[in-house]
Scaffold this active site. Structure first.
Site, PDB file in Angstrom:
ATOM      1  N   ARG A  67    -121.014 -80.209 -47.106  1.00 11.37           N
ATOM      2  CA  ARG A  67    -122.009 -79.951 -46.058  1.00 11.37           C
ATOM      3  C   ARG A  67    -122.070 -81.099 -45.057  1.00 11.37           C
ATOM      4  O   ARG A  67    -122.178 -80.883 -43.851  1.00 11.37           O
ATOM      5  CB  ARG A  67    -123.391 -79.706 -46.665  1.00 11.37           C
ATOM      6  CG  ARG A  67    -123.479 -78.409 -47.455  1.00 11.37           C
ATOM      7  CD  ARG A  67    -124.816 -78.243 -48.130  1.00 11.37           C
ATOM      8  NE  ARG A  67    -125.049 -79.385 -49.021  1.00 11.37           N
ATOM      9  CZ  ARG A  67    -126.245 -79.849 -49.369  1.00 11.37           C
ATOM     10  NH1 ARG A  67    -127.342 -79.277 -48.906  1.00 11.37           N
ATOM     11  NH2 ARG A  67    -126.358 -80.866 -50.183  1.00 11.37           N
ATOM     12  N   ASN A  85    -126.163 -75.168 -49.504  1.00 11.39           N
ATOM     13  CA  ASN A  85    -125.615 -74.772 -50.791  1.00 11.39           C
ATOM     14  C   ASN A  85    -126.317 -73.504 -51.248  1.00 11.39           C
ATOM     15  O   ASN A  85    -127.487 -73.279 -50.929  1.00 11.39           O
ATOM     16  CB  ASN A  85    -125.852 -75.862 -51.837  1.00 11.39           C
ATOM     17  CG  ASN A  85    -124.927 -77.051 -51.676  1.00 11.39           C
ATOM     18  OD1 ASN A  85    -123.871 -76.963 -51.057  1.00 11.39           O
ATOM     19  ND2 ASN A  85    -125.318 -78.183 -52.231  1.00 11.39           N
TER      20      ASN A  85
END
Length: 142
Positions: A67, A85
């Site tokens: 990320r 996530n």
């Protein structure tokens, strides 16, 4: 004055005016780094076309700073949106940008070389044209 002289003066005047307008155009856009590919003509004004899509990346993408790398790349490309996530071990997100930047970001998501990450599949929703951004930047949702 002969016809040849009048035509010569007309040609020289036209060339000088073209050079002047080109110079004005270059000077007014100095420091402006957007590409012409990000714009299309809309009537007499230049309008920026914006596009968006959602994505989900499968594989080893959690616990490897996927990320963070995604957000860093999006910010470098000036792509807006978010990523997060999921409980299923994937990373989902949303992208908004001019088409060329959106395509570059999609390509990076499929083919990046983040250490310890292993992408097994990348899914993208169809690209949709949007009127304006819905995000102000690219963020990591928790």
């Amino acid at each position: 004055m002969s016809l040849f002289d009048k035509n010569t003066i007309l040609v020289v005047t036209t060339l000088l005016l073209l050079a002047l307008f080109k110079n004005l155009s270059v000077n007014s856009s100095e420091g402006h780094q957007e590409s012409d590919q990000d714009h299309v003509m809309a009537g007499s004004a230049v309008a920026k076309q914006m596009f968006a899509c959602d994505f989900e990346i499968f594989g080893r993408v959690q616990g490897v700073f996927f990320r963070k790398h995604t957000a860093d790349k999006a910010k470098r490309l000036e792509v807006r949106g978010w990523c997060m996530n999921t409980r299923d071990g994937t990373v989902k997100g949303h992208l908004e940008a001019p088409l060329i930047k959106l395509t570059e970001m999609k390509n990076w998501l499929q083919n990046n070389t983040i250490p310890n990450a292993k992408i097994t599949k990348a899914e993208f929703s169809p690209i949709q044209e949007i009127k304006d951004y819905t995000s102000t930047s690219f963020e990591i949702k928790r």
